[in-house]
Design a protein around this motif. Structure first.
Motif, PDB file in Angstrom:
ATOM      1  N   HIS A 172       0.828  -1.205   0.000  1.00  0.00           N
ATOM      2  CA  HIS A 172       0.000   0.000   0.000  1.00  0.00           C
ATOM      3  C   HIS A 172       0.866   1.261   0.000  1.00  0.00           C
ATOM      4  O   HIS A 172       0.606   2.219  -0.750  1.00  0.00           O
ATOM      5  CB  HIS A 172      -0.915  -0.010   1.224  1.00  0.00           C
ATOM      6  CG  HIS A 172      -1.693   1.250   1.412  1.00  0.00           C
ATOM      7  ND1 HIS A 172      -2.734   1.616   0.592  1.00  0.00           N
ATOM      8  CD2 HIS A 172      -1.568   2.250   2.332  1.00  0.00           C
ATOM      9  CE1 HIS A 172      -3.227   2.771   0.989  1.00  0.00           C
ATOM     10  NE2 HIS A 172      -2.533   3.186   2.042  1.00  0.00           N
ATOM     11  N   THR A 173       1.898   1.266   0.826  1.00  0.00           N
ATOM     12  CA  THR A 173       2.775   2.433   0.932  1.00  0.00           C
ATOM     13  C   THR A 173       3.500   2.698  -0.375  1.00  0.00           C
ATOM     14  O   THR A 173       3.544   3.832  -0.858  1.00  0.00           O
ATOM     15  CB  THR A 173       3.787   2.230   2.076  1.00  0.00           C
ATOM     16  OG1 THR A 173       3.083   1.952   3.291  1.00  0.00           O
ATOM     17  CG2 THR A 173       4.660   3.459   2.264  1.00  0.00           C
ATOM     18  N   CYS A 174       4.085   1.657  -0.955  1.00  0.00           N
ATOM     19  CA  CYS A 174       4.841   1.826  -2.196  1.00  0.00           C
ATOM     20  C   CYS A 174       3.962   2.314  -3.335  1.00  0.00           C
ATOM     21  O   CYS A 174       4.325   3.239  -4.080  1.00  0.00           O
ATOM     22  CB  CYS A 174       5.511   0.518  -2.581  1.00  0.00           C
ATOM     23  SG  CYS A 174       6.915   0.059  -1.552  1.00  0.00           S
ATOM     24  N   ALA A 212      -1.604 -10.171  -3.857  1.00  0.00           N
ATOM     25  CA  ALA A 212      -1.629  -9.129  -2.838  1.00  0.00           C
ATOM     26  C   ALA A 212      -1.232  -7.771  -3.399  1.00  0.00           C
ATOM     27  O   ALA A 212      -1.599  -6.736  -2.839  1.00  0.00           O
ATOM     28  CB  ALA A 212      -0.703  -9.498  -1.684  1.00  0.00           C
ATOM     29  N   GLY A 213      -0.490  -7.773  -4.507  1.00  0.00           N
ATOM     30  CA  GLY A 213      -0.098  -6.520  -5.131  1.00  0.00           C
ATOM     31  C   GLY A 213       1.384  -6.321  -5.327  1.00  0.00           C
ATOM     32  O   GLY A 213       1.817  -5.284  -5.844  1.00  0.00           O
ATOM     33  N   HIS A 214       2.208  -7.281  -4.928  1.00  0.00           N
ATOM     34  CA  HIS A 214       3.647  -7.142  -5.144  1.00  0.00           C
ATOM     35  C   HIS A 214       3.956  -7.035  -6.641  1.00  0.00           C
ATOM     36  O   HIS A 214       3.313  -7.682  -7.475  1.00  0.00           O
ATOM     37  CB  HIS A 214       4.397  -8.326  -4.543  1.00  0.00           C
ATOM     38  CG  HIS A 214       4.600  -8.220  -3.062  1.00  0.00           C
ATOM     39  ND1 HIS A 214       5.387  -7.261  -2.478  1.00  0.00           N
ATOM     40  CD2 HIS A 214       4.102  -8.967  -2.034  1.00  0.00           C
ATOM     41  CE1 HIS A 214       5.381  -7.420  -1.164  1.00  0.00           C
ATOM     42  NE2 HIS A 214       4.606  -8.444  -0.864  1.00  0.00           N
ATOM     43  N   ASP A 215       4.976  -6.241  -6.953  1.00  0.00           N
ATOM     44  CA  ASP A 215       5.363  -6.006  -8.345  1.00  0.00           C
ATOM     45  C   ASP A 215       6.439  -6.971  -8.818  1.00  0.00           C
ATOM     46  O   ASP A 215       6.707  -7.072 -10.021  1.00  0.00           O
ATOM     47  CB  ASP A 215       5.870  -4.567  -8.500  1.00  0.00           C
ATOM     48  CG  ASP A 215       4.819  -3.569  -8.075  1.00  0.00           C
ATOM     49  OD1 ASP A 215       3.781  -3.500  -8.735  1.00  0.00           O
ATOM     50  OD2 ASP A 215       5.029  -2.876  -7.053  1.00  0.00           O
ATOM     51  N   GLY A 216       7.067  -7.643  -7.908  1.00  0.00           N
ATOM     52  CA  GLY A 216       8.117  -8.589  -8.241  1.00  0.00           C
ATOM     53  C   GLY A 216       8.530  -9.319  -6.985  1.00  0.00           C
ATOM     54  O   GLY A 216       8.014  -9.053  -5.891  1.00  0.00           O
ATOM     55  N   ALA A 223      -4.192  -2.589  -6.710  1.00  0.00           N
ATOM     56  CA  ALA A 223      -3.651  -3.687  -5.906  1.00  0.00           C
ATOM     57  C   ALA A 223      -2.989  -3.157  -4.640  1.00  0.00           C
ATOM     58  O   ALA A 223      -2.308  -2.136  -4.664  1.00  0.00           O
ATOM     59  CB  ALA A 223      -2.632  -4.482  -6.723  1.00  0.00           C
ATOM     60  N   GLY A 224      -3.200  -3.838  -3.556  1.00  0.00           N
ATOM     61  CA  GLY A 224      -2.562  -3.472  -2.305  1.00  0.00           C
ATOM     62  C   GLY A 224      -3.436  -2.673  -1.365  1.00  0.00           C
ATOM     63  O   GLY A 224      -2.965  -2.159  -0.356  1.00  0.00           O
ATOM     64  N   HIS A 225      -4.724  -2.585  -1.666  1.00  0.00           N
ATOM     65  CA  HIS A 225      -5.600  -1.762  -0.836  1.00  0.00           C
ATOM     66  C   HIS A 225      -5.765  -2.314   0.575  1.00  0.00           C
ATOM     67  O   HIS A 225      -6.129  -1.581   1.490  1.00  0.00           O
ATOM     68  CB  HIS A 225      -6.973  -1.624  -1.505  1.00  0.00           C
ATOM     69  CG  HIS A 225      -7.718  -2.925  -1.628  1.00  0.00           C
ATOM     70  ND1 HIS A 225      -7.491  -3.781  -2.674  1.00  0.00           N
ATOM     71  CD2 HIS A 225      -8.658  -3.511  -0.844  1.00  0.00           C
ATOM     72  CE1 HIS A 225      -8.273  -4.844  -2.523  1.00  0.00           C
ATOM     73  NE2 HIS A 225      -8.984  -4.716  -1.435  1.00  0.00           N
ATOM     74  N   VAL A 232      -4.169  -1.426   7.923  1.00  0.00           N
ATOM     75  CA  VAL A 232      -3.219  -2.029   8.866  1.00  0.00           C
ATOM     76  C   VAL A 232      -2.873  -1.021   9.958  1.00  0.00           C
ATOM     77  O   VAL A 232      -2.555   0.146   9.676  1.00  0.00           O
ATOM     78  CB  VAL A 232      -1.941  -2.489   8.132  1.00  0.00           C
ATOM     79  CG1 VAL A 232      -0.855  -2.901   9.133  1.00  0.00           C
ATOM     80  CG2 VAL A 232      -2.254  -3.645   7.195  1.00  0.00           C
ATOM     81  N   ASN A 233      -2.911  -1.458  11.215  1.00  0.00           N
ATOM     82  CA  ASN A 233      -2.598  -0.559  12.329  1.00  0.00           C
ATOM     83  C   ASN A 233      -1.396  -1.070  13.119  1.00  0.00           C
ATOM     84  O   ASN A 233      -0.817  -2.122  12.802  1.00  0.00           O
ATOM     85  CB  ASN A 233      -3.818  -0.376  13.229  1.00  0.00           C
ATOM     86  CG  ASN A 233      -4.317  -1.686  13.832  1.00  0.00           C
ATOM     87  OD1 ASN A 233      -3.524  -2.575  14.167  1.00  0.00           O
ATOM     88  ND2 ASN A 233      -5.635  -1.825  13.977  1.00  0.00           N
ATOM     89  N   GLU A 234      -1.033  -0.340  14.151  1.00  0.00           N
ATOM     90  CA  GLU A 234       0.153  -0.682  14.934  1.00  0.00           C
ATOM     91  C   GLU A 234       0.051  -2.069  15.552  1.00  0.00           C
ATOM     92  O   GLU A 234       1.022  -2.841  15.532  1.00  0.00           O
ATOM     93  CB  GLU A 234       0.363   0.372  16.030  1.00  0.00           C
ATOM     94  CG  GLU A 234       0.793   1.725  15.494  1.00  0.00           C
ATOM     95  CD  GLU A 234       0.880   2.801  16.561  1.00  0.00           C
ATOM     96  OE1 GLU A 234       1.575   3.808  16.342  1.00  0.00           O
ATOM     97  OE2 GLU A 234       0.246   2.617  17.626  1.00  0.00           O
ATOM     98  N   GLU A 235      -1.096  -2.407  16.082  1.00  0.00           N
ATOM     99  CA  GLU A 235      -1.258  -3.707  16.731  1.00  0.00           C
ATOM    100  C   GLU A 235      -1.136  -4.850  15.734  1.00  0.00           C
ATOM    101  O   GLU A 235      -0.593  -5.917  16.049  1.00  0.00           O
ATOM    102  CB  GLU A 235      -2.605  -3.775  17.450  1.00  0.00           C
ATOM    103  CG  GLU A 235      -2.830  -5.068  18.228  1.00  0.00           C
ATOM    104  CD  GLU A 235      -1.713  -5.395  19.208  1.00  0.00           C
ATOM    105  OE1 GLU A 235      -1.350  -6.589  19.324  1.00  0.00           O
ATOM    106  OE2 GLU A 235      -1.191  -4.471  19.852  1.00  0.00           O
ATOM    107  N   ASP A 236      -1.616  -4.652  14.497  1.00  0.00           N
ATOM    108  CA  ASP A 236      -1.472  -5.678  13.464  1.00  0.00           C
ATOM    109  C   ASP A 236      -0.003  -6.022  13.239  1.00  0.00           C
ATOM    110  O   ASP A 236       0.353  -7.185  12.998  1.00  0.00           O
ATOM    111  CB  ASP A 236      -2.067  -5.187  12.134  1.00  0.00           C
ATOM    112  CG  ASP A 236      -3.578  -5.086  12.168  1.00  0.00           C
ATOM    113  OD1 ASP A 236      -4.224  -5.955  12.778  1.00  0.00           O
ATOM    114  OD2 ASP A 236      -4.120  -4.131  11.571  1.00  0.00           O
ATOM    115  N   LEU A 237       0.847  -5.013  13.285  1.00  0.00           N
ATOM    116  CA  LEU A 237       2.256  -5.186  12.939  1.00  0.00           C
ATOM    117  C   LEU A 237       3.075  -5.848  14.040  1.00  0.00           C
ATOM    118  O   LEU A 237       4.204  -6.300  13.780  1.00  0.00           O
ATOM    119  CB  LEU A 237       2.873  -3.832  12.586  1.00  0.00           C
ATOM    120  CG  LEU A 237       2.292  -3.165  11.337  1.00  0.00           C
ATOM    121  CD1 LEU A 237       2.739  -1.713  11.251  1.00  0.00           C
ATOM    122  CD2 LEU A 237       2.694  -3.920  10.074  1.00  0.00           C
TER     123      LEU A 237
END
Length: 559
Positions: free
Chosen positions: A327-329, A370-374, A405-407, A412-417
């Protein structure tokens, strides 16, 4: 007058002392101008690097005291801002499959470039044991690869290896900020390893990228082990200084950052923002990320990992990390690269080989959906299967940057990570950690940083997981399943397991190879690190002095 018997020396500028073995081929890399360029980088940035390393230690002290990693309130505007990185260079728009491997040996570099991958990441970090010979041969190999002249004659096989007409684009991974280069002193201090790796490679090869190697962009890099955007800011300054010194356009250098530490996942927007003129995206360095999770929470008994084989992308904290990175990228207009497929072909068992390939296909299908480009592969034999998965999903597009892709990462929040992973902890898991850790460390001490073990290609990251997981279990007296019986992880249990697993390793590799190798030494080091009162930050940092002592590379030199 008697002829001089002094050994030849490198032509080093004032303040630079090269203590590695002299070699005429190495002298073509360690020229006076190249060393002066590296020294200039160190002098300008060494204070910032020292500060960044102290800030790492300070952050760890806070985590040890009970603080949890979080998004920084001070950089909310960066995370919420509507900005993008510089456009992706056309030469590297398609990175659907990348192969990784050490910059030495030479034949491996040629095979990787010829592998059919879109990118070859030549490694001076986790896949390379940093002996003087490896580092300098690696620089020679990459100089010749960029020039297109690299070849290797295998006399035993009667075969010459040369580059194909079409080769992978070359990315280079220097060492992390924390690692020194003991064979080069600058103003009396060991050089910063990554500035040596970057500086020598950039100095000798940037012109080739301007001439067409990267279609007007490059050189290209992968940046490892960062924990905070301040470390990305240093790299951005290094790139700007290098571009100015070379007289090339700002933003020519492009770099992908490996998000392989837990603190860095909370800094992804900030890292990209610091490197926005030079960014080529982010990568899920998932093995090191697991290692970092343990290290970050080393003082937290409620966050013990299960057996390392159970800590995959299905774990919530790992899946969340991947989704947030994508999502960030894509929000910032750059590549979101997937993780390593560490499997290697199983030549003597077709059924087992197909089963391993099917695991790779499933993992890569998950990534591309999931949305990865490579994504990454550790062996050329995996590339056809991975390309088929990614190219089949992409349908002719080079990447998914402009797609929706990647939405999933938006929520995602802090606890998820930081959610603790689930699964069993077993004595068999302890045994596997010992077996892998000791064998990898023995190979690393002997000069090999990329090691096939049990049908997987292991590098320093997986050895680090083995080490810190054992340390964590012992530190907190974890309950381990021993075939239906619960036992506690203790130093006494580890000592017994190490003795038994060392005997197993000796039986597997053979008594002669075991005796001639550095297995016994590796066993002692691994045991000591697993039972140390305080967890060492890096296995490689502690063991580096043993490499320097065993592979000193020094020669007497008089002018």
């Amino acid at each position: 007058m008697a002829a001089s018997t002094a050994a030849p020396c490198y032509d080093a500028p004032e303040g630079v002392d090269v203590r590695g073995r002299y070699d005429r081929e190495f002298a073509g890399i360690l020229t006076r101008d190249a060393l002066d360029f590296v020294a200039g980088l160190q002098r300008e940035f060494r204070a910032a690097v020292r500060y960044a390393m102290e800030q790492r230690r300070e952050a760890q002290r806070r985590y040890d005291a009970g603080e949890l990693p979080r998004f920084d309130p001070a950089t909310t505007l960066v995370r919420e801002g509507d900005w993008t990185c510089a456009p992706v260079p056309p030469a590297v728009a398609d990175r659907t499959v990348e192969i990784t491997g050490p910059a030495e040996p030479r034949k491996m570099v040629i095979n990787a470039l010829n592998s059919g991958a879109k990118v070859f990441m030549a490694d001076f970090e986790d896949a390379l044991s940093p002996t003087w010979e490896n580092l300098m041969h690696g620089q020679v190999n990459l100089r010749d690869a960029v020039a297109g002249t690299i070849s290797f004659r295998d006399a035993a096989r009667g075969r010459t290896y040369e580059l194909n007409d079409r080769t992978a684009k070359l990315f280079v991974r220097p060492r992390g900020w924390h690692l020194p280069e003991a064979h080069i002193l600058i103003d009396g201090e060991p050089a910063i390893g990554c500035l040596v790796d970057f500086g020598l490679y950039f100095f000798h090869n940037h012109a080739a990228f301007r001439a067409g190697q990267g279609a007007g962009f490059g050189p290209f890099f992968y940046l490892p082990k960062m924990e905070h955007s301040r470390e990305a800011r240093i790299w951005n300054g290094v790139f700007q200084r290098a571009e100015k010194a070379a007289g090339i356009e700002l933003g020519s250098i492009r770099a992908t950052v490996l998000v392989e530490t837990l603190p860095a996942v909370f800094q992804m927007n900030e890292i990209l923002h610091e490197l926005r003129e030079h960014s080529a995206g982010l990568n899920c360095g998932r093995w090191d990320y697991i290692f970092s999770y343990v290290k970050t929470f080393r003082a937290h008994p409620d966050r013990l990992l299960p057996d390392r084989a159970l800590v995959g992308m299905a774990q919530h904290f790992m899946r969340s990390y991947s989704h947030l990175l994508i999502h960030t990228c894509h929000r910032r207009g750059v590549h979101a690269m997937g993780g390593m497929a560490a499997q290697i072909p199983i030549k003597d068992d077709a059924a087992a080989n197909e089963a391993a390939l099917e695991l790779v296909r499933k993992d890569k299908l998950r990534e591309v959906r999931a949305g990865h480009d490579g994504t990454w592969a550790a062996h050329p034999g995996l590339i056809p299967a991975i390309r088929e998965v990614f190219e089949g999903h992409l349908g002719g597009r080079p990447n998914q940057i402009g797609d929706a892709a990647g939405h999933e990462g938006a929520s995602v929040n802090e606890e998820d990570l930081i959610q603790p992973p689930r699964g069993a902890r077993t004595v068999d898991g302890l045994r596997l950690n010992v077996r892998v850790g000791v064998q990898y460390l023995a190979a690393w001490l002997a000069g090999s940083g990329s090691v096939p073990l049990y049908n997987l290609m292991e590098d320093a990251a997986t050895a680090e997981i083995s080490r810190v997981q054992n340390w964590q279990w012992l530190r907190h007296g974890a309950a381990l399943d021993a075939g239906g019986v619960e036992v506690r992880a203790t130093p006494e249990l580890l000592a017994r397991v190490v003795e038994e697993e060392m005997a197993r390793v000796e039986a597997e590799v053979g008594p002669d190879r075991f005796r001639k190798g550095r297995y016994a030494e590796a066993g002692r080091i691994f045991s000591r690190q697993c039972t140390a009162p305080e967890l060492d930050d890096f296995l490689t940092l502690d063991a580096y002095n043993l490499i320097v002592a065993h592979h000193p590379g020094a020669s007497p030199c008089k002018l």
